[in-house]
Design an enzyme around this catalytic site. Structure first.
Site, mmCIF file in Angstrom:
data_model
loop_
_atom_site.group_PDB
_atom_site.id
_atom_site.type_symbol
_atom_site.label_atom_id
_atom_site.label_comp_id
_atom_site.label_asym_id
_atom_site.label_seq_id
_atom_site.Cartn_x
_atom_site.Cartn_y
_atom_site.Cartn_z
ATOM 1 C CG ASN A 408 60.040 -4.341 69.469
ATOM 2 O OD1 ASN A 408 61.198 -4.495 69.864
ATOM 3 N ND2 ASN A 408 59.042 -4.177 70.300
ATOM 4 C CG ASP A 409 60.019 -8.989 68.072
ATOM 5 O OD1 ASP A 409 60.271 -8.508 69.193
ATOM 6 O OD2 ASP A 409 58.908 -9.442 67.761
#
Length: 480
Positions: A408-409
């Site tokens: 994600n990040d």
């Protein structure tokens, strides 16, 4: 009983083995041998310390060593690679708590020695440690008090901080940053009170000062890590590793144990360096991170337009069959699903078809530095196709297909496009520059850190929903 000469020689040998172990862990091909260096070094350290001069109480020590070895072996066999980050955090907590107990015990022995000197100078039924203290000058005992204070404070912060980190990594505590009303002022006040208690103690105050000092440090460790969000957890893990090392080194000085000093210093310094590297990789200020995000971004996050478009296994397989170049980006979702073997099978099939396949590894992928590298090595993925971010980030624009598995990040374009994002300025893998991006994800949630990802809404992105291992297993038969 072994002589001091043997113990000193063993300490040097164990220290060399620990240094070789740390050096070897920087390379995947040498990592297994490096682990064995560490195992042998620790075995030498424990044996020669346990049977060194002045050591007794074997009726209690040996059963405890056996029980600890059994528990450690059972845990090592049961813990999956996906649970390694929380296991590391738990082990850090043990080191911190041990430092607190040893420091308390050292001060109680110091008080017994001083009481004996004040009475008639006769010492009876004293431990080997107390007998050692009896030969120290007053200024040396004062230095011992400084070591006790440092051991208690660093150890207590490490203990509760590691417990909270364990809870966040295991999903038992909310990964979002949370602090009590007052936030950083509470931490500052507790730190000032700790300093005052240390001064009182060094000026002759009673044992109660050490109990209160530990209580305040326990609070600081808890509140500090609770205020750090999930996006910064890789830094937290390495930072706590450093704290545990310095706590061990402080207690090494207290016990006059050279090996504990050297080992603690190695762990403390390597953990601090790793924390700095992690912060640099995330474009984070180290002080801001360890203070719980002090001075973070301000303002509302940018609005995200569009919708997440799903795709099935046949659609992904069709794109892979037509592609010439593929980059796979693994994340913690791959670890949770234990999908590394399925990923390895997919890689072998694609390479057999003549396609260029590589892996892009972000420095903070997963929840522990090097987590993805270990998983891929376990699945026997060739080392030469596993590349770091700086080596591959410019190649996404010329890549046909990117498969993101549970990240994600580290693939979030908001880090570069939204100055108000919690991860603004963090270097990320520019997967959105590829022709097609497929994101393997369980659902539409924001993930562990709670940060929305605009990548999922881009025109060239498709969401490959489902458990990563099941999704890839379904995909394999369709890939030519």
């Amino acid at each position: 009983m072994l002589s001091q000469g043997f113990v000193s020689a063993a300490a040097i040998a164990a220290s060399v083995l620990f240094i070789l172990s740390l050096g070897g862990l920087s390379n995947q091909e040498k990592a297994k041998r490096a682990v064995w260096y560490g195992i042998i070094g620790m075995a030498v350290a424990v044996f020669f310390t346990a049977f060194g001069p002045g050591i007794g109480g074997y009726w209690l020590m040996i059963p405890m060593i056996i029980i600890g070895a059994i528990i450690g072996t059972r845990l090592a066999r049961r813990v999956e690679m996906t649970e390694m980050p929380q296991l590391v955090a738990a082990l850090h907590s043990f080191v911190g708590l041990a430092a607190v107990f040893v420091a308390w015990s050292a001060d109680l022995e110091r008080r017994r020695v001083l009481a004996a000197r004040a009475a008639d100078g006769v010492m009876q039924d004293f431990s080997a440690f107390a007998a050692l203290l009896a030969h120290k000058a007053p200024d040396e005992l004062m230095f011992l008090q400084v070591e006790v204070v440092l051991g208690i404070f660093i150890g207590a912060v490490t203990f509760t901080g590691s417990v909270v980190a364990f809870g966040k990594l295991a999903g038992k505590v909310d990964g979002k940053p949370r602090q009590l009303p007052g936030g950083h002022l509470l931490n500052a006040a507790a730190a000032v009170l700790s300093l005052l208690l240390a001064i009182f103690y060094l000026n002759g105050a009673g044992f109660w000062t050490l109990l209160l000092l530990a209580a305040l440090a326990f609070f600081i460790g808890y509140h500090l890590i609770m205020g750090i969000g999930g996006a910064d957890m890789p830094v937290v893990v390495s930072m706590l590793n450093s704290y545990s090392g310095w706590a061990a080194a402080a207690i090494g000085f207290t016990l006059s144990n050279d090996l504990l000093i050297v080992t603690g210093a190695l762990v403390g310094s390597s953990g601090a360096i790793l924390s700095y590297i992690m912060c640099k990789a995330m474009n984070r200020n180290f002080v801001n991170v360890i203070l719980g995000g002090f001075g973070g971004s301000q303002g509302p996050a940018a609005e995200i337009e569009g919708e997440q478009v799903a795709i099935d296994a046949s659609g992904v397989a069709s794109a892979l069959n037509d592609a010439d170049s593929v980059i796979i980006v693994p994340g913690y979702g791959m670890a949770v699903a234990q999908a590394q073997t399925a990923v390895s099978d997919l890689v072998r099939k694609l390479r057999a078809a003549g396609k260029e396949v590589r892996f892009a590894i972000h420095p903070v992928a997963g929840r522990l530095p090097g987590h993805m590298n270990v998983l891929l090595a376990e699945a026997k993925v060739p080392y030469d196709i596993v590349l770091e971010m700086d080596e591959i980030n410019d190649d996404f624009a010329s890549t046909d297909v990117v498969i993101v598995i549970g990240s994600n990040d580290i693939v979030n374009p908001a880090a570069q496009e939204d100055p108000n994002s919690p991860i603004a300025g963090m270097p990320v893998l520019k997967v959105w520059e590829a022709k097609q991006v497929f994101i393997s994800k369980r659902g539409q949630g924001t993930g562990y850190s709670g940060i929305e990802n605009p990548l999922f809404y881009k025109d060239n992105s498709r969401m490959f929903y489902g458990d990563a291992r099941e999704s890839l297993t379904a995909l394999l038969p369709m890939v030519d």
